[in-house]
Design a protein around this motif. Structure first.
Motif, PDB file in Angstrom:
ATOM      1  N   THR A   1      14.517 -35.566 -42.354  1.00  0.00           N
ATOM      2  CA  THR A   1      13.713 -35.695 -41.135  1.00  0.00           C
ATOM      3  C   THR A   1      14.192 -34.723 -40.070  1.00  0.00           C
ATOM      4  OG1 THR A   1      13.331 -38.041 -41.618  1.00  0.00           O
ATOM      5  CG2 THR A   1      12.930 -37.307 -39.362  1.00  0.00           C
ATOM      6  N   ASP A   2      15.493 -34.573 -39.957  1.00  0.00           N
ATOM      7  CA  ASP A   2      16.049 -33.641 -38.984  1.00  0.00           C
ATOM      8  C   ASP A   2      15.636 -32.207 -39.300  1.00  0.00           C
ATOM      9  OD1 ASP A   2      17.461 -32.875 -36.785  1.00  0.00           O
ATOM     10  OD2 ASP A   2      19.409 -32.846 -37.770  1.00  0.00           O
ATOM     11  N   ALA A   3      15.631 -31.851 -40.586  1.00  0.00           N
ATOM     12  CA  ALA A   3      15.201 -30.514 -40.987  1.00  0.00           C
ATOM     13  C   ALA A   3      13.719 -30.302 -40.669  1.00  0.00           C
ATOM     14  CB  ALA A   3      15.463 -30.305 -42.480  1.00  0.00           C
ATOM     15  N   HIS A   4      12.901 -31.338 -40.952  1.00  0.00           N
ATOM     16  CA  HIS A   4      11.478 -31.249 -40.628  1.00  0.00           C
ATOM     17  C   HIS A   4      11.258 -31.108 -39.132  1.00  0.00           C
ATOM     18  CE1 HIS A   4       7.186 -33.058 -41.255  1.00  0.00           C
ATOM     19  NE2 HIS A   4       7.176 -31.789 -40.914  1.00  0.00           N
ATOM     20  N   LEU A   5      12.047 -31.848 -38.363  1.00  0.00           N
ATOM     21  CA  LEU A   5      11.956 -31.768 -36.907  1.00  0.00           C
ATOM     22  C   LEU A   5      12.327 -30.366 -36.432  1.00  0.00           C
ATOM     23  CD1 LEU A   5      11.508 -33.255 -34.232  1.00  0.00           C
ATOM     24  CD2 LEU A   5      13.897 -33.920 -34.281  1.00  0.00           C
ATOM     25  N   THR A   6      13.338 -29.779 -37.024  1.00  0.00           N
ATOM     26  CA  THR A   6      13.721 -28.415 -36.678  1.00  0.00           C
ATOM     27  C   THR A   6      12.607 -27.429 -36.986  1.00  0.00           C
ATOM     28  OG1 THR A   6      16.042 -28.958 -37.133  1.00  0.00           O
ATOM     29  CG2 THR A   6      15.450 -26.619 -37.061  1.00  0.00           C
ATOM     30  N   GLN A   7      11.919 -27.635 -38.134  1.00  0.00           N
ATOM     31  CA  GLN A   7      10.804 -26.770 -38.506  1.00  0.00           C
ATOM     32  C   GLN A   7       9.655 -26.899 -37.509  1.00  0.00           C
ATOM     33  OE1 GLN A   7       9.277 -27.598 -42.399  1.00  0.00           O
ATOM     34  NE2 GLN A   7       7.697 -26.022 -42.308  1.00  0.00           N
TER      35      GLN A   7
ATOM     36  N   GLN B   1       9.897 -27.835 -34.400  1.00  0.00           N
ATOM     37  CA  GLN B   1      10.317 -27.210 -33.146  1.00  0.00           C
ATOM     38  C   GLN B   1      10.192 -25.694 -33.231  1.00  0.00           C
ATOM     39  OE1 GLN B   1      11.292 -28.880 -30.271  1.00  0.00           O
ATOM     40  NE2 GLN B   1      11.068 -26.837 -29.432  1.00  0.00           N
ATOM     41  N   ALA B   2      10.514 -25.127 -34.394  1.00  0.00           N
ATOM     42  CA  ALA B   2      10.355 -23.681 -34.573  1.00  0.00           C
ATOM     43  C   ALA B   2       8.892 -23.272 -34.459  1.00  0.00           C
ATOM     44  CB  ALA B   2      10.932 -23.259 -35.934  1.00  0.00           C
ATOM     45  N   GLU B   3       7.987 -24.074 -35.052  1.00  0.00           N
ATOM     46  CA  GLU B   3       6.561 -23.783 -34.944  1.00  0.00           C
ATOM     47  C   GLU B   3       6.097 -23.870 -33.488  1.00  0.00           C
ATOM     48  OE1 GLU B   3       4.503 -26.374 -37.558  1.00  0.00           O
ATOM     49  OE2 GLU B   3       5.395 -25.557 -39.383  1.00  0.00           O
ATOM     50  N   LEU B   4       6.607 -24.885 -32.765  1.00  0.00           N
ATOM     51  CA  LEU B   4       6.257 -25.003 -31.348  1.00  0.00           C
ATOM     52  C   LEU B   4       6.748 -23.787 -30.557  1.00  0.00           C
ATOM     53  CD1 LEU B   4       6.969 -28.773 -30.637  1.00  0.00           C
ATOM     54  CD2 LEU B   4       4.774 -27.632 -30.454  1.00  0.00           C
ATOM     55  N   ASP B   5       7.960 -23.346 -30.854  1.00  0.00           N
ATOM     56  CA  ASP B   5       8.488 -22.169 -30.166  1.00  0.00           C
ATOM     57  C   ASP B   5       7.647 -20.941 -30.459  1.00  0.00           C
ATOM     58  OD1 ASP B   5      10.483 -23.769 -29.183  1.00  0.00           O
ATOM     59  OD2 ASP B   5      11.960 -23.181 -30.701  1.00  0.00           O
ATOM     60  N   ALA B   6       7.196 -20.821 -31.718  1.00  0.00           N
ATOM     61  CA  ALA B   6       6.347 -19.689 -32.084  1.00  0.00           C
ATOM     62  C   ALA B   6       5.021 -19.733 -31.331  1.00  0.00           C
ATOM     63  CB  ALA B   6       6.111 -19.680 -33.602  1.00  0.00           C
ATOM     64  N   ILE B   7       4.429 -20.937 -31.229  1.00  0.00           N
ATOM     65  CA  ILE B   7       3.158 -21.072 -30.504  1.00  0.00           C
ATOM     66  C   ILE B   7       3.352 -20.725 -29.035  1.00  0.00           C
ATOM     67  CG2 ILE B   7       1.467 -22.767 -29.693  1.00  0.00           C
ATOM     68  CD1 ILE B   7       1.617 -24.093 -32.387  1.00  0.00           C
ATOM     69  N   GLU B   8       4.452 -21.189 -28.431  1.00  0.00           N
ATOM     70  CA  GLU B   8       4.714 -20.870 -27.029  1.00  0.00           C
ATOM     71  C   GLU B   8       4.885 -19.369 -26.834  1.00  0.00           C
ATOM     72  OE1 GLU B   8       8.001 -23.103 -25.680  1.00  0.00           O
ATOM     73  OE2 GLU B   8       6.928 -25.024 -25.631  1.00  0.00           O
ATOM     74  N   ALA B   9       5.602 -18.721 -27.760  1.00  0.00           N
ATOM     75  CA  ALA B   9       5.765 -17.274 -27.658  1.00  0.00           C
ATOM     76  C   ALA B   9       4.421 -16.558 -27.774  1.00  0.00           C
ATOM     77  CB  ALA B   9       6.727 -16.774 -28.743  1.00  0.00           C
ATOM     78  N   GLU B  10       3.579 -17.045 -28.704  1.00  0.00           N
ATOM     79  CA  GLU B  10       2.256 -16.448 -28.871  1.00  0.00           C
ATOM     80  C   GLU B  10       1.408 -16.637 -27.616  1.00  0.00           C
ATOM     81  OE1 GLU B  10      -1.659 -16.948 -31.796  1.00  0.00           O
ATOM     82  OE2 GLU B  10       0.216 -17.991 -32.221  1.00  0.00           O
ATOM     83  N   GLU B  11       1.510 -17.833 -27.017  1.00  0.00           N
ATOM     84  CA  GLU B  11       0.730 -18.094 -25.812  1.00  0.00           C
ATOM     85  C   GLU B  11       1.216 -17.246 -24.643  1.00  0.00           C
ATOM     86  OE1 GLU B  11       1.271 -22.226 -25.473  1.00  0.00           O
ATOM     87  OE2 GLU B  11      -0.374 -22.738 -26.821  1.00  0.00           O
ATOM     88  N   GLU B  12       2.534 -17.067 -24.546  1.00  0.00           N
ATOM     89  CA  GLU B  12       3.044 -16.205 -23.492  1.00  0.00           C
ATOM     90  C   GLU B  12       2.550 -14.773 -23.676  1.00  0.00           C
ATOM     91  OE1 GLU B  12       7.239 -16.537 -23.406  1.00  0.00           O
ATOM     92  OE2 GLU B  12       7.263 -18.599 -22.642  1.00  0.00           O
TER      93      GLU B  12
ATOM     94  N   GLU C   1       2.919 -34.136 -30.989  1.00  0.00           N
ATOM     95  CA  GLU C   1       2.798 -35.522 -31.446  1.00  0.00           C
ATOM     96  C   GLU C   1       3.634 -35.749 -32.694  1.00  0.00           C
ATOM     97  OE1 GLU C   1      -1.327 -36.199 -32.003  1.00  0.00           O
ATOM     98  OE2 GLU C   1      -1.806 -36.258 -29.851  1.00  0.00           O
ATOM     99  N   GLU C   2       3.581 -34.776 -33.613  1.00  0.00           N
ATOM    100  CA  GLU C   2       4.395 -34.895 -34.825  1.00  0.00           C
ATOM    101  C   GLU C   2       5.879 -34.876 -34.492  1.00  0.00           C
ATOM    102  OE1 GLU C   2       4.895 -32.707 -39.189  1.00  0.00           O
ATOM    103  OE2 GLU C   2       3.568 -31.875 -37.662  1.00  0.00           O
ATOM    104  N   LYS C   3       6.258 -34.032 -33.503  1.00  0.00           N
ATOM    105  CA  LYS C   3       7.650 -33.971 -33.077  1.00  0.00           C
ATOM    106  C   LYS C   3       8.101 -35.304 -32.504  1.00  0.00           C
ATOM    107  CE  LYS C   3      10.706 -31.681 -29.791  1.00  0.00           C
ATOM    108  NZ  LYS C   3      10.790 -30.695 -28.688  1.00  0.00           N
ATOM    109  N   THR C   4       7.232 -35.908 -31.646  1.00  0.00           N
ATOM    110  CA  THR C   4       7.568 -37.209 -31.060  1.00  0.00           C
ATOM    111  C   THR C   4       7.739 -38.264 -32.148  1.00  0.00           C
ATOM    112  OG1 THR C   4       6.335 -36.625 -29.063  1.00  0.00           O
ATOM    113  CG2 THR C   4       6.825 -38.964 -29.415  1.00  0.00           C
ATOM    114  N   ALA C   5       6.797 -38.252 -33.122  1.00  0.00           N
ATOM    115  CA  ALA C   5       6.891 -39.222 -34.217  1.00  0.00           C
ATOM    116  C   ALA C   5       8.163 -39.006 -35.030  1.00  0.00           C
ATOM    117  CB  ALA C   5       5.662 -39.116 -35.119  1.00  0.00           C
ATOM    118  N   LEU C   6       8.498 -37.734 -35.286  1.00  0.00           N
ATOM    119  CA  LEU C   6       9.700 -37.438 -36.064  1.00  0.00           C
ATOM    120  C   LEU C   6      10.965 -37.843 -35.302  1.00  0.00           C
ATOM    121  CD1 LEU C   6       8.798 -33.959 -37.569  1.00  0.00           C
ATOM    122  CD2 LEU C   6       9.115 -36.088 -38.823  1.00  0.00           C
ATOM    123  N   GLU C   7      10.961 -37.642 -33.984  1.00  0.00           N
ATOM    124  CA  GLU C   7      12.126 -38.061 -33.210  1.00  0.00           C
ATOM    125  C   GLU C   7      12.301 -39.573 -33.252  1.00  0.00           C
ATOM    126  OE1 GLU C   7      11.363 -36.394 -29.412  1.00  0.00           O
ATOM    127  OE2 GLU C   7      12.322 -34.467 -29.873  1.00  0.00           O
ATOM    128  N   GLY C   8      11.156 -40.306 -33.155  1.00  0.00           N
ATOM    129  CA  GLY C   8      11.246 -41.761 -33.280  1.00  0.00           C
ATOM    130  C   GLY C   8      11.733 -42.185 -34.654  1.00  0.00           C
TER     131      GLY C   8
END
Length: 467
Positions: free
Chosen positions: A267-273, A275-286, A89-96
């Motif tokens: 904002t772009d830097a925050h969005l990158t951060q 996305q990195a957190e999302l990637d970490a969560i996905e890796a943890e879930e895998e 949700e935060e990513k979507t808001a940041l992209e908007g």
């Protein structure tokens, strides 16, 4: 936590063995001594009895640890799911916000460019006024030069006229031998004087024209100078004020554009951060899903050893079905008698009204095809997540590759709202709901792609809708 519980259970069983075994051996020795039974055989029988009870105790402890591990794992999955949803949700808001800031930055930059152009127009106007005055000065200078040239020319002509007049007088005073020579000399002298007088007349006309041009140039110069002075006075009051205002407007808008661009970069830097957190969560879930699959495999192996569990299949799924035909148990009915187009006719939709029903008809035509771990071919072989991915790819939906990542594709729906075409995710396995309490999935190496009853034949982590 699972390891700790297992360790505690084994430790308790060992302590129990240490306490019971000596006492039991002593009692056996006493009784066998009285009955005449060999001590070694009795002791061996007692040791096996104690070992069996110890194994049962450890197995119970392990089962309890599995239950606790499942609950904690489920809680962990739910927690990571909540974190991932909030991050998405935060990513979507940041992209908007990024899109909005990019538009605002572009508008600010365009506005700053327009303000800069207005400032340049005012400076150009000032330059035009100065250029007019310079042109007038050049015209006056050229007129003066023209008059000077005419004056020099007149001076030369007058000199030539004087020389011609003197030559004429000399001719008139000269004595000639014959009247013909005298007449010819006088005619030449008169012609030269007439020519010089004509040239002088022309030069006087040119002088008059030059003086008129000079007068016009001087008048234009005076007019231009007066106009420039008036314009200069206007510039001192109005134009200069406009120039200052335009300069200030340009600098302000340029600073606004830079601020917007800086905010956009932040904002772009925050969005990158994020996305990195999302990637970490996905890796943890895998990793968690892989660990859960390993735990399930160990538990199924232990159940097979104790004779309490179902037979394990070669693939991702455990159906509890026989190798051929149909069987029914707590896992649901698996029908392998219908494959390909027959499966479509038996379980599909004659007149599909939704994309999900169309997708079900498409998926059913591959029933009976082989299961290949890591495969993505619907005809030559695929695994469960590859089957789901390739079926949806036919309908323009690009899903991720693994079961763990497909858990976050699409949107979540409840079991009660499940519709044909929804993807059921079991953590380490995934299937497509076809309606009427049935699923189609790439089950295992033994069964391949099958249709099966009871979508809840194993614990469901989530149901995802992709359309």
């Amino acid at each position: 936590m699972q390891k700790q519980v297992k360790k505690n259970g084994l430790k308790k069983s060992r302590v129990h063995n240490r306490r019971v075994l000596p006492l039991l051996l002593t009692l056996i020795f006493i009784f066998t001594a009285a009955a005449g039974m060999p001590v070694s055989a009795a002791a061996s029988h007692a040791y096996k009895t104690v070992q069996t009870s110890s194994y049962s105790s450890a197995s119970d402890s392990y089962s309890g640890s599995d239950t606790n591990s499942d609950s904690s794992s489920e809680a962990s999955v739910n927690g990571s799911k909540t974190d991932k949803e909030s991050l998405e949700e935060e990513k979507t808001a940041l992209e908007g916000q990024k899109t909005k800031l990019a538009s605002e930055a572009a508008e600010a930059r365009s506005s700053a460019d327009a303000a800069y152009q207005a400032r340049q127009d005012i400076l150009s106007q000032m330059g035009d006024n100065q250029k007019k005055l310079a042109d007038a000065e050049v015209m006056v200078s050229l007129s003066k030069d023209g008059i000077s040239e005419v004056k020099e020319e007149q001076k030369t002509i007058r000199q030539d006229l004087r020389e011609a007049s003197n030559a004429k007088r000399k001719v008139l005073r000269t004595k000639y031998d014959s009247p013909a020579e005298e007449a010819r000399a006088k005619a030449q002298a008169l012609e030269a004087v007439a020519y010089q007088r004509t040239q002088l007349s022309i030069s006087r006309s040119e002088m008059k024209t030059a003086r008129q041009e000079k007068k016009q140039a001087v008048n234009y110069y005076r007019y231009a100078k007066k106009q420039w002075k008036d314009d200069q006075a206007e510039l001192d009051q109005e134009v200069l004020n406009r120039l200052k205002a335009a300069t200030k407007d340009w600098t302000d808008k340029y600073q606004q554009a830079r601020d917007k661009e800086a905010e956009l970069a932040e904002t772009d830097a925050h969005l990158t951060q994020v996305q990195a957190e999302l990637d970490a969560i996905e890796a943890e879930e895998e990793a968690r899903a892989a660990g859960q699959a390993a735990q399930n495999s160990v538990r199924q192996g232990n159940e097979a050893e104790t004779g309490d569990g179902q037979d394990s299949s070669d693939g991702e799924d455990v159906t509890g079905s026989s190798a051929s035909g149909s069987s029914s148990d707590l896992h649901g009915t698996v029908d392998r008698s219908l494959t390909g187009q027959k499966a479509v006719e038996a379980y599909g939709y004659e007149n599909p009204s939704t994309k999900g029903e169309e997708l079900v008809n498409y998926a059913l035509q591959f029933v009976g095809n082989p299961y290949v771990w890591g495969g993505t071919s619907l005809t030559r072989g695929c695994d469960c997540s590859g089957f789901v991915q390739q079926v949806y790819k036919e309908f323009g939906v690009n899903l991720t590759r693994t079961c763990a990542s497909q858990l976050y594709d699409g949107r979540s729906v409840s079991y009660q709202d499940m519709q044909p075409g929804d993807v059921i995710n079991y953590g380490s396995h995934t299937a497509i709901y076809i309606g009427n309490n049935r699923i189609v999935h790439a089950s295992s190496k033994k069964t391949g792609i099958i249709v099966q009853d009871n979508p809840a034949y194993r614990q469901i982590l989530d149901i995802r809708r992709m359309f």
